[in-house]
Design a protein around this motif. Sequence first.
Motif, PDB file in Angstrom:
ATOM      1  N   MET A 119       9.022 -18.933  -8.993  1.00 40.92           N
ATOM      2  CA  MET A 119       8.564 -18.621  -7.645  1.00 40.92           C
ATOM      3  C   MET A 119       7.864 -17.267  -7.544  1.00 40.92           C
ATOM      4  SD  MET A 119       9.187 -21.313  -6.010  1.00 40.92           S
ATOM      5  CE  MET A 119       8.795 -20.733  -4.351  1.00 40.92           C
ATOM      6  N   LEU A 120       7.991 -16.420  -8.568  1.00 39.78           N
ATOM      7  CA  LEU A 120       7.316 -15.117  -8.526  1.00 39.78           C
ATOM      8  C   LEU A 120       5.791 -15.254  -8.547  1.00 39.78           C
ATOM      9  CD1 LEU A 120       9.567 -12.938 -10.894  1.00 39.78           C
ATOM     10  CD2 LEU A 120       9.645 -13.131  -8.394  1.00 39.78           C
ATOM     11  N   TRP A 121       5.311 -16.392  -8.963  1.00 43.73           N
ATOM     12  CA  TRP A 121       3.865 -16.615  -8.973  1.00 43.73           C
ATOM     13  C   TRP A 121       3.256 -16.422  -7.586  1.00 43.73           C
ATOM     14  CZ3 TRP A 121      -0.472 -16.793 -11.474  1.00 43.73           C
ATOM     15  CH2 TRP A 121      -1.572 -17.467 -10.927  1.00 43.73           C
ATOM     16  N   SER A 165       1.331 -10.167   0.662  1.00 44.41           N
ATOM     17  CA  SER A 165       2.294 -11.174   1.115  1.00 44.41           C
ATOM     18  C   SER A 165       3.630 -10.502   1.410  1.00 44.41           C
ATOM     19  CB  SER A 165       2.467 -12.260   0.052  1.00 44.41           C
ATOM     20  OG  SER A 165       3.017 -11.709  -1.126  1.00 44.41           O
ATOM     21  N   PRO A 166       4.525 -11.153   2.154  1.00 40.43           N
ATOM     22  CA  PRO A 166       5.821 -10.544   2.464  1.00 40.43           C
ATOM     23  C   PRO A 166       6.603 -10.210   1.186  1.00 40.43           C
ATOM     24  CG  PRO A 166       5.433 -12.453   3.852  1.00 40.43           C
ATOM     25  CD  PRO A 166       4.350 -12.456   2.820  1.00 40.43           C
ATOM     26  N   PRO A 215      -7.257 -10.668 -11.884  1.00 37.76           N
ATOM     27  CA  PRO A 215      -6.469  -9.432 -11.855  1.00 37.76           C
ATOM     28  C   PRO A 215      -6.506  -8.735 -10.503  1.00 37.76           C
ATOM     29  CG  PRO A 215      -8.515  -9.100 -13.082  1.00 37.76           C
ATOM     30  CD  PRO A 215      -8.415 -10.561 -12.805  1.00 37.76           C
ATOM     31  N   ALA A 216      -7.549  -8.956  -9.728  1.00 40.73           N
ATOM     32  CA  ALA A 216      -7.651  -8.303  -8.423  1.00 40.73           C
ATOM     33  C   ALA A 216      -6.561  -8.772  -7.466  1.00 40.73           C
ATOM     34  CB  ALA A 216      -9.031  -8.563  -7.815  1.00 40.73           C
ATOM     35  N   THR A 217      -6.076  -9.987  -7.650  1.00 39.52           N
ATOM     36  CA  THR A 217      -4.990 -10.501  -6.804  1.00 39.52           C
ATOM     37  C   THR A 217      -3.648 -10.506  -7.537  1.00 39.52           C
ATOM     38  OG1 THR A 217      -5.475 -12.789  -7.449  1.00 39.52           O
ATOM     39  CG2 THR A 217      -6.581 -11.930  -5.487  1.00 39.52           C
ATOM     40  N   ASP A 223       0.815  -1.216   0.000  1.00 37.48           N
ATOM     41  CA  ASP A 223       0.000   0.000   0.000  1.00 37.48           C
ATOM     42  C   ASP A 223       0.850   1.268   0.000  1.00 37.48           C
ATOM     43  OD1 ASP A 223      -2.379  -1.455   0.086  1.00 37.48           O
ATOM     44  OD2 ASP A 223      -2.286  -1.623   2.278  1.00 37.48           O
ATOM     45  N   ASP A 224       2.164   1.146  -0.136  1.00 32.09           N
ATOM     46  CA  ASP A 224       3.066   2.302  -0.082  1.00 32.09           C
ATOM     47  C   ASP A 224       3.950   2.307  -1.323  1.00 32.09           C
ATOM     48  OD1 ASP A 224       4.767   4.351   0.491  1.00 32.09           O
ATOM     49  OD2 ASP A 224       5.432   3.589   2.431  1.00 32.09           O
ATOM     50  N   PRO A 225       3.489   2.924  -2.433  1.00 35.73           N
ATOM     51  CA  PRO A 225       4.254   2.888  -3.685  1.00 35.73           C
ATOM     52  C   PRO A 225       5.652   3.494  -3.588  1.00 35.73           C
ATOM     53  CG  PRO A 225       2.001   3.610  -4.086  1.00 35.73           C
ATOM     54  CD  PRO A 225       2.188   3.593  -2.598  1.00 35.73           C
ATOM     55  N   VAL A 226       5.818   4.559  -2.795  1.00 39.35           N
ATOM     56  CA  VAL A 226       7.135   5.199  -2.697  1.00 39.35           C
ATOM     57  C   VAL A 226       8.135   4.249  -2.031  1.00 39.35           C
ATOM     58  CG1 VAL A 226       8.439   7.100  -1.690  1.00 39.35           C
ATOM     59  CG2 VAL A 226       6.214   7.526  -2.732  1.00 39.35           C
ATOM     60  N   SER A 227       7.731   3.629  -0.920  1.00 40.10           N
ATOM     61  CA  SER A 227       8.621   2.673  -0.257  1.00 40.10           C
ATOM     62  C   SER A 227       8.884   1.457  -1.132  1.00 40.10           C
ATOM     63  CB  SER A 227       8.017   2.225   1.075  1.00 40.10           C
ATOM     64  OG  SER A 227       7.908   3.302   1.970  1.00 40.10           O
TER      65      SER A 227
END
Length: 459
Positions: free
Chosen positions: A105-107, A113-114, A196-198, A51-55
Amino acid sequence: MTDSPEPKADAPKTDAKGIWGWMLFDWAAQPFFTVVTTFIFGPYFVARLTDDPVSAQTLWSNVATISSVVIAIFSPILGSIADQSGSRKPWIAFFAVIKIACLAMLWFAAPGSPVLWPALFMIFASIAAEFSIVFNDSMMPRLTTPENVGRISNTAWGLGYLGGMIVLIFIVLFMAASPQTGLTIIGLPPLFGLDPATGEDARITGPIAAIWYFIFILPMFFFTPDVKKGLPLGRAVRSGLLELKSTLRELRHRPLITRFLLARMLYQDGVNGLLILGGAFAAGMFGWATMEIGIYGIILNIVAIGGCFAAGRLDQRLGSRKMIIISLVLLLLATLGIISTEKTSTLFGLLQFSTEKTHGLFSSGAEKAYIVYGVLIGLAFGPVQASSRSYLARNVTIAEAGRYFGIYALSGRATSFMATLMFSIATYATGSAHFGMATLILFLGAGLILLLRVPSRVN
């Protein structure tokens, strides 16, 4: 010792099948950079994974920084070892296994998620990809004559962009869907029931790039001749390290090659930063989803394919150095345009656009301006890399190709962590990614200035 290398041995006659096998390596490798790093997964990582695009953008930059440090340290070592061990293909196969596993593994990088795991997988995939390129590039001087190497290098790069674009178009048309409607740009539900939502339409790019890479590196293994096996691995490592030490001392007596490598170190850092961060920058500023980023990437790749094939002919006429200079000027203009663009203006406010919201893709004036700057990048970022590769191939002997292409990889990565690190520092300090992107001008400009003092041929 001067900048004149030893007389080159005659390159072995490689038939067309062998050359096409070698060129298809770029075709196989490019989707990782196109759909994963630049246009689909990278922007998804920045804009939607947290939720933090800059970080997230800072973390994405740090992923590139860590990868670049490892690549910079070990590429020349591996290149020297390759000269001693002889065969390149076993090394390419070894790193292919790592790259394919990490991409698969990128799936699992779902929103919320972390972020540590996808970041680590991207680091290892990037390292494996770049190490493979060192060994592949060092095969080039054996395949053809110095007169043809620029054409073959640019053609291979163009094929790479074509392969990347095909994968990108496939994803945009059949997988990338609007989170609101659940439909792709052609009005169909995404293949395989992707949600697409996930972020499944972005996460699938990792496995797709892995499968594509596995299939299309096979012709290189089957048809492209490799050097006969040399020293056993243990002796090759010891001998390679001694050879690298000797080569680094040798560079003091080859000042023009050294100057080219330093120039390339600087401008390639700017190019790497632009490719790694450009798509994520647009996603953060305009809120582009996978569909918009994908179409933007298609536009750039269409232009890049034409740019590479045209540059292949121009490289033969004008020489590699002039092609690099032309490309750097275009990249500097594009970067200035990008950092001058805000949501409602461009060219540092000289062009203002309506704030009224409209529907449709790239509907605002600022988005259209960004695409224009992207076209300039598309024209230049392939030729600047392909002609750099052919410049070095023309100016080293076959026997020293491995170690010099290892140092060449070092020159492309030695300070690239500085480019992404400076972006991260500037973005963090100011809270603005525009200031971060502006740091890339320092690398592109400094590299261009230094390159102007390098002749077309050093032998």
